[in-house]
Design an enzyme around this catalytic site. Structure first.
Site, PDB file in Angstrom:
ATOM      1  N   TYR A 124       0.813  -1.220   0.000  1.00 43.09           N
ATOM      2  CA  TYR A 124       0.000   0.000   0.000  1.00 43.09           C
ATOM      3  C   TYR A 124       0.844   1.266   0.000  1.00 43.09           C
ATOM      4  O   TYR A 124       0.301   2.365   0.026  1.00 43.09           O
ATOM      5  CB  TYR A 124      -0.889   0.024   1.246  1.00 43.09           C
ATOM      6  CG  TYR A 124      -2.207  -0.663   1.043  1.00 43.09           C
ATOM      7  CD1 TYR A 124      -3.367   0.084   0.843  1.00 43.09           C
ATOM      8  CD2 TYR A 124      -2.299  -2.035   1.049  1.00 43.09           C
ATOM      9  CE1 TYR A 124      -4.573  -0.531   0.660  1.00 43.09           C
ATOM     10  CE2 TYR A 124      -3.502  -2.667   0.867  1.00 43.09           C
ATOM     11  CZ  TYR A 124      -4.633  -1.908   0.665  1.00 43.09           C
ATOM     12  OH  TYR A 124      -5.828  -2.519   0.482  1.00 43.09           O
ATOM     13  N   LYS A 191       3.573 -14.213   5.917  1.00 45.26           N
ATOM     14  CA  LYS A 191       3.867 -15.271   4.937  1.00 45.26           C
ATOM     15  C   LYS A 191       5.390 -15.416   4.905  1.00 45.26           C
ATOM     16  O   LYS A 191       6.027 -15.362   3.843  1.00 45.26           O
ATOM     17  CB  LYS A 191       3.281 -14.854   3.577  1.00 45.26           C
ATOM     18  CG  LYS A 191       3.377 -15.887   2.499  1.00 45.26           C
ATOM     19  CD  LYS A 191       2.301 -16.936   2.570  1.00 45.26           C
ATOM     20  CE  LYS A 191       2.552 -18.020   1.546  1.00 45.26           C
ATOM     21  NZ  LYS A 191       1.631 -19.159   1.657  1.00 45.26           N
ATOM     22  N   ASP A 224      -2.351 -17.802   4.837  1.00 34.43           N
ATOM     23  CA  ASP A 224      -3.330 -18.679   4.172  1.00 34.43           C
ATOM     24  C   ASP A 224      -3.978 -19.617   5.196  1.00 34.43           C
ATOM     25  O   ASP A 224      -5.196 -19.818   5.212  1.00 34.43           O
ATOM     26  CB  ASP A 224      -2.710 -19.448   2.991  1.00 34.43           C
ATOM     27  CG  ASP A 224      -1.284 -19.893   3.247  1.00 34.43           C
ATOM     28  OD1 ASP A 224      -0.711 -19.511   4.283  1.00 34.43           O
ATOM     29  OD2 ASP A 224      -0.737 -20.638   2.416  1.00 34.43           O
ATOM     30  N   ASP A 248      -5.875  -5.717   5.423  1.00 30.38           N
ATOM     31  CA  ASP A 248      -6.996  -5.227   4.619  1.00 30.38           C
ATOM     32  C   ASP A 248      -7.942  -6.385   4.297  1.00 30.38           C
ATOM     33  O   ASP A 248      -9.159  -6.314   4.507  1.00 30.38           O
ATOM     34  CB  ASP A 248      -6.417  -4.631   3.327  1.00 30.38           C
ATOM     35  CG  ASP A 248      -7.493  -4.032   2.448  1.00 30.38           C
ATOM     36  OD1 ASP A 248      -8.493  -3.545   2.986  1.00 30.38           O
ATOM     37  OD2 ASP A 248      -7.326  -4.053   1.216  1.00 30.38           O
TER      38      ASP A 248
END
Ligand code: NAD
Length: 363
Positions: A124, A191, A224, A248
């Protein structure tokens, strides 16, 4: 104590839900004065800017603001006013509570999750290189020369910066929030198994800061897996802290677990200034119709009242909203069993019912 609060009504349905929210906050009896300023496309027509200085000055002066949603017109070159304010004031923490209220249709009951999203870094940050631009091709050549990796020439590139200092701030914010609000556990989401130098850095920082809070359980999850777990057993989570993009996505996922955006409050908080706002947008197709649900902005006001240490008023307001929703009579169309239910009331009538409840509860 008197509170002077910046009020940005927004556009589309923003002014309707802002008006309803002002009325319920005032009904709690706190001493409040609203410094009303506005931003957005409608303001541009009159003032030649979507974000006038008086909005920024008001927030700088008052430190606390509440804001209705603001439309970001597509394809006009306007930057999002919402994103701009977060950047200008370094509102680095986005706080999104996702709590079940009986009477709201949802697949789960008794959830009470807090999502803490980093608001300024990551994908972002707006560092983007467009397809076929000379600077994009330069970056592609640079990466080939430094890393011996050939990015396809027909690529666009977005850069993901995550800093130690930014991660420290948001992770510490999450643990401090947990401490102040008697939360038991903070989960860091990442991640890091694949994206080692940014998410890996976030995870290392999370583990280091967690050591400073021995009274709060900490754990981490790969993003995930976190998505699957939130769908399968959301009740085992408490406070989640995430870098910007995962934050988000997961904050909307979590809002969905408790009944959707109509009941999802939010806050953007920096070291000095805090701006409270509903999670949903300006729902322009309902503008002026007195139809949409004011709950998300009212619950944002509950967060605001807690932030300014008006916890008694916050508790009464939250309880009153919850009771009106639970009774299911004086609620907007989206909280009725069927969307075309003729007994649905308008935005301002729902506010009237909440005010009545506040008066009953306040004796
Ligand atoms: P939206 O949230 O405005 O509306 C999508 C749909 O959700 C609506 O048509 C309506 O059916 C429903 N909805 C939303 N809020 C509701 C409520 N309180 N009660 C009942 N139903 C509700 O999303 P969008 O259409 O994608 O966005 C409209 C505009 O708002 C866009 O310009 C977008 O950029 C802007 N936006 C602003 C903010 C902000 O100011 N923070 C946030 C998101 C979107």
């Amino acid at each position: 104590m008197k509170h002077i609060i910046t009020l940005i009504p927004g556009d589309g349905t923003g002014p309707e839900i802002s008006e309803a929210t002002v009325r319920v906050v005032e009904a709690t009896g706190i001493d409040v004065e609203w410094d009303v300023v506005n931003a957005g496309a409608e303001v541009y027509e009159k003032e030649g800017t979507v974000l006038p200085d008086k909005v920024l000055d008001s927030l700088r002066k008052n430190k606390i603001g509440i804001k209705g949603p603001i439309t970001t017109p597509v394809g006009t070159g306007f930057r999002s006013v919402n994103v701009a304010m977060r950047k200008i004031f370094d509102l680095y923490a986005c706080l999104r509570p996702c709590k079940s209220y009986p009477g709201v249709k949802s697949r789960y009951k008794d959830l009470d999750l807090i999502i803490v999203r980093e608001n300024t870094e990551d994908l972002y940050a707006g560092i983007e290189f467009e397809l076929n631009k000379p600077e994009t091709l330069e970056i592609i050549d640079f990466i080939k020369s430094k890393k011996d990796i050939q990015i396809k020439k027909d690529s666009g590139i977005s850069i993901k910066p995550i800093s130690v200092s930014g991660s420290e701030k948001i992770i510490r914010f999450a643990f401090e929030y947990a401490k102040k609000n008697n939360r038991k556990k903070v989960t860091g989401v990442h991640k890091a198994n694949i994206i080692k130098y940014t998410d890996g850095l976030f995870l290392d920082t999370f583990r280091r800061i967690a050591l400073e809070y021995p009274g709060i359980e900490s754990e981490d999850r790969i993003v995930d897996n976190m998505c699957m777990q939130l769908v399968q057993k959301p009740e085992i989570y408490d406070v989640l802290v995430l870098p910007n993009l995962y934050g988000d996505i997961l904050s909307d996922l979590a809002a969905g677990l408790v009944g959707g955006l109509g009941v999802a409050p939010g806050a953007n908080i920096g070291d000095e200034i805090a701006l409270f706002e509903a999670t949903h947008g300006s729902a322009p197709k309902y503008k002026g119709l007195n139809r949409i649900n004011p709950t998300a902005l009212m619950l944002s006001a509950v967060l605001m009242l807690r932030h300014i240490n008006e916890s008694k008023a916050a508790d009464v307001l939250e309880k009153s909203i919850a009771e009106v929703i639970k009774e299911g009579k004086d609620v907007t169309y989206d909280l009725k069993p069927y969307r075309d239910d003729p007994s649905a009331v308008g935005t301002s009538q729902m506010a009237d019912a909440i005010i009545k409840k506040i008066k009953e509860l306040s004796g």
